[in-house]
Motif scaffolding. Structure first.
Motif, PDB file in Angstrom:
ATOM      1  N   ALA A 145       3.612  -5.632  -4.834  1.00 12.90           N
ATOM      2  CA  ALA A 145       4.084  -4.253  -5.002  1.00 12.90           C
ATOM      3  C   ALA A 145       4.705  -3.748  -3.711  1.00 12.90           C
ATOM      4  O   ALA A 145       4.742  -2.542  -3.468  1.00 12.90           O
ATOM      5  N   ILE A 178       6.402 -10.329   5.259  1.00 12.38           N
ATOM      6  CA  ILE A 178       5.095 -10.614   5.838  1.00 12.38           C
ATOM      7  C   ILE A 178       3.998 -10.494   4.783  1.00 12.38           C
ATOM      8  O   ILE A 178       3.643  -9.403   4.349  1.00 12.38           O
ATOM      9  N   LYS A 216      -3.356   0.887   6.029  1.00 12.06           N
ATOM     10  CA  LYS A 216      -2.953   1.584   4.797  1.00 12.06           C
ATOM     11  C   LYS A 216      -3.723   1.062   3.586  1.00 12.06           C
ATOM     12  O   LYS A 216      -3.979   1.793   2.628  1.00 12.06           O
ATOM     13  N   ASN A 240      -2.010  -5.545   2.872  1.00 10.01           N
ATOM     14  CA  ASN A 240      -0.727  -4.950   3.230  1.00 10.01           C
ATOM     15  C   ASN A 240      -0.373  -5.363   4.654  1.00 10.01           C
ATOM     16  O   ASN A 240      -1.253  -5.669   5.454  1.00 10.01           O
ATOM     17  N   ARG A 241       0.945  -5.387   4.934  1.00  4.80           N
ATOM     18  CA  ARG A 241       1.410  -5.702   6.289  1.00  4.80           C
ATOM     19  C   ARG A 241       0.698  -4.804   7.302  1.00  4.80           C
ATOM     20  O   ARG A 241       0.176  -5.277   8.305  1.00  4.80           O
ATOM     21  N   THR A 242       0.677  -3.501   7.012  1.00  3.17           N
ATOM     22  CA  THR A 242      -0.065  -2.560   7.861  1.00  3.17           C
ATOM     23  C   THR A 242      -1.424  -2.344   7.189  1.00  3.17           C
ATOM     24  O   THR A 242      -1.546  -1.563   6.238  1.00  3.17           O
ATOM     25  N   ALA A 289       0.843  -1.209   0.000  1.00  2.00           N
ATOM     26  CA  ALA A 289       0.000   0.000   0.000  1.00  2.00           C
ATOM     27  C   ALA A 289       0.872   1.250   0.000  1.00  2.00           C
ATOM     28  O   ALA A 289       0.497   2.283   0.549  1.00  2.00           O
ATOM     29  N   GLY A 290       2.040   1.150  -0.615  1.00  2.51           N
ATOM     30  CA  GLY A 290       2.938   2.299  -0.694  1.00  2.51           C
ATOM     31  C   GLY A 290       2.897   2.931  -2.079  1.00  2.51           C
ATOM     32  O   GLY A 290       1.913   2.766  -2.826  1.00  2.51           O
ATOM     33  N   SER A 304      12.113 -10.274   7.870  1.00  3.26           N
ATOM     34  CA  SER A 304      11.165 -11.281   7.403  1.00  3.26           C
ATOM     35  C   SER A 304      10.137 -10.620   6.483  1.00  3.26           C
ATOM     36  O   SER A 304       9.843  -9.431   6.583  1.00  3.26           O
ATOM     37  N   ALA A 320       4.552   2.239  -4.792  1.00  2.59           N
ATOM     38  CA  ALA A 320       4.583   1.330  -5.943  1.00  2.59           C
ATOM     39  C   ALA A 320       3.188   0.811  -6.288  1.00  2.59           C
ATOM     40  O   ALA A 320       2.811   0.766  -7.462  1.00  2.59           O
ATOM     41  N   SER A 338       8.053  -3.474  -1.004  1.00  2.00           N
ATOM     42  CA  SER A 338       9.515  -3.395  -1.116  1.00  2.00           C
ATOM     43  C   SER A 338      10.139  -4.462  -0.224  1.00  2.00           C
ATOM     44  O   SER A 338      11.298  -4.359   0.141  1.00  2.00           O
ATOM     45  N   SER A 339       9.361  -5.498   0.111  1.00  2.00           N
ATOM     46  CA  SER A 339       9.819  -6.511   1.066  1.00  2.00           C
ATOM     47  C   SER A 339      11.106  -7.205   0.629  1.00  2.00           C
ATOM     48  O   SER A 339      11.934  -7.558   1.455  1.00  2.00           O
TER      49      SER A 339
HETATM   50  P1  ATR Z   1       7.272   1.934  -2.386  1.00  2.49           P
HETATM   51  O1  ATR Z   1       7.261   3.329  -2.888  1.00  2.49           O
HETATM   52  O2  ATR Z   1       8.339   1.057  -2.953  1.00  2.49           O
HETATM   53  O3  ATR Z   1       5.918   1.285  -2.461  1.00  2.49           O
HETATM   54  P2  ATR Z   1       6.843   2.449   0.395  1.00  2.49           P
HETATM   55  O4  ATR Z   1       5.881   3.539   0.087  1.00  2.49           O
HETATM   56  O5  ATR Z   1       7.825   2.589   1.511  1.00  2.49           O
HETATM   57  O6  ATR Z   1       7.703   2.076  -0.872  1.00  2.49           O
HETATM   58  O7  ATR Z   1       5.973   1.122   0.638  1.00  2.49           O
HETATM   59  C1  ATR Z   1       6.571  -0.092   0.871  1.00  2.49           C
HETATM   60  C2  ATR Z   1       5.504  -1.168   0.897  1.00  2.49           C
HETATM   61  O8  ATR Z   1       6.135  -2.438   1.101  1.00  2.49           O
HETATM   62  C3  ATR Z   1       4.513  -1.009   2.030  1.00  2.49           C
HETATM   63  O9  ATR Z   1       3.275  -1.536   1.609  1.00  2.49           O
HETATM   64  C4  ATR Z   1       5.152  -1.865   3.120  1.00  2.49           C
HETATM   65  O10 ATR Z   1       4.287  -2.328   4.109  1.00  2.49           O
HETATM   66  P3  ATR Z   1       3.956  -1.390   5.389  1.00  2.49           P
HETATM   67  O11 ATR Z   1       2.960  -0.388   4.903  1.00  2.49           O
HETATM   68  O12 ATR Z   1       3.427  -2.324   6.397  1.00  2.49           O
HETATM   69  O13 ATR Z   1       5.268  -0.767   5.797  1.00  2.49           O
HETATM   70  C5  ATR Z   1       5.631  -3.039   2.295  1.00  2.49           C
HETATM   71  N1  ATR Z   1       6.694  -3.811   2.960  1.00  2.49           N
HETATM   72  C6  ATR Z   1       7.949  -3.399   3.219  1.00  2.49           C
HETATM   73  N2  ATR Z   1       8.649  -4.383   3.821  1.00  2.49           N
HETATM   74  C7  ATR Z   1       7.804  -5.454   3.941  1.00  2.49           C
HETATM   75  C8  ATR Z   1       7.931  -6.788   4.466  1.00  2.49           C
HETATM   76  N3  ATR Z   1       9.080  -7.220   4.994  1.00  2.49           N
HETATM   77  N4  ATR Z   1       6.860  -7.605   4.396  1.00  2.49           N
HETATM   78  C9  ATR Z   1       5.701  -7.182   3.845  1.00  2.49           C
HETATM   79  N5  ATR Z   1       5.515  -5.931   3.339  1.00  2.49           N
HETATM   80  C10 ATR Z   1       6.554  -5.082   3.380  1.00  2.49           C
END
Ligand code: ATR
Length: 269
Positions: free
Chosen positions: A194, A205, A158, A153-155, A130-131, A203, A133, A196-197
């Motif tokens: 989408a 998620i 969002k 999304n993890r959070t 939900a970022g 880990s 991308a 950035s995990s």
């Molecule tokens: P981008 O512009 O690349 O989308 P971003 O706005 O920082 O970057 O968003 C990153 C996304 O990847 C978010 O949805 C983030 O989840 P959170 O909203 O919970 O932070 C997700 N993300 C990043 N690391 C993650 C992980 N290890 N497991 C699952 N989701 C992850």
């Protein structure tokens, strides 16, 4: 008198591994266009000043990558409808001293999927993340008239914000927009990662027990945990290299009004 090369660049941080110069030079060679295409490492704090400098130096176009796409959206003088809705700019044209912002990420994704024989009309899609991308490709995903787009999304809060933001466009296009619920047992036609995990070392998620026919990771260049899951599920899958190439082709078309052939580039990359 020798003709000066047209000046272009990709801006981001980090930028040293960007494939954009190679891709744009290859496209330009198809049309006999002489390009000077640089990689420029810029942090958010210097971005506005750098854009102003590049304008003075006669640059005609800029690609914008992480983490500057949203900032570019805020700085550009004019925006395409796509860029405005996505709040993201990955392609800037410099004309009459003005920065014109557009985004080709969604188009790149859709075009790559179509090349892979995945059409989205009437399909069920899951978007993870939900970022920037994920929001960056929603306009084009909705425009393809899938039956439903599920968000997760993890959070999860969002995802709710994201659903609220895209609700009206989805409704206008007869697309159901839902938050993925663990109770539902759905086999998706397409699952898009989408997040950035794959960049982090921690880990990853994702929801458990995802089921889908085609899994697409917008990242490229490595076997991500998401693609590993797809493989374990014996599903078809792809990384995002094709999206990178096709978003570049769309940017090239905006700047040079030419549609490059993208099939032959994969040997070079
Ligand atoms: P981008 O512009 O690349 O989308 P971003 O706005 O920082 O970057 O968003 C990153 C996304 O990847 C978010 O949805 C983030 O989840 P959170 O909203 O919970 O932070 C997700 N993300 C990043 N690391 C993650 C992980 N290890 N497991 C699952 N989701 C992850």
């Amino acid at each position: 008198m020798t003709k000066l090369n047209k000046k272009f660049a990709v801006l981001g941080h980090p930028i040293s591994h960007s494939l954009s110069p190679k891709i744009h030079q290859y496209f330009a060679s198809q049309f006999g266009i002489n390009l000077d295409y640089q990689r420029i490492d810029v942090e958010s704090t210097n971005f506005k000043k750098t854009l102003s400098d590049l304008k003075q130096e006669g640059y005609e176009g800029l690609n914008i990558t992480l983490p500057l796409k949203n900032l570019a959206y805020e700085i550009c003088d004019e925006l395409s409808l796509r860029a405005e809705q996505a709040k993201s700019v990955n392609t800037i044209s410099i004309k009459n001293d003005k920065l014109l912002g557009d985004t080709t990420d969604g188009l790149g994704l859709i075009t790559d999927l179509l090349i892979k024989n995945i059409s989205l009309a009437n399909k069920k899609i899951l978007v993870i993340g939900a970022g920037g991308a994920s929001n960056g490709v929603m306009f084009d995903l909705i425009s393809q008239h899938p039956q439903a787009i599920f968000l997760t999304n993890r959070t999860i809060t969002k995802s709710h914000d994201m659903a609220e933001y895209w609700a009206s466009l989805a409704k206008d296009n007869d697309v159901l927009l839902n938050i993925l619920s663990l109770k539902e047992d759905i086999t998706f036609d397409l699952i898009i990662n989408a997040t950035s995990s794959s960049l982090g070392n921690g880990s990853v998620i994702f929801p458990e027990n995802l089921k889908g026919y085609f899994w697409y990771d917008m990242m490229y260049g490595k076997q991500t945990p998401f693609l590993l899951k797809a493989e374990q599920n014996k599903a078809k899958f792809s990384d995002g290299l094709g999206m990178l190439v096709e978003q570049a082709a769309a940017a090239f078309n905006i700047w040079h009004h030419q549609k490059p052939d993208t099939k032959s580039i994969y040997e070079i990359l």
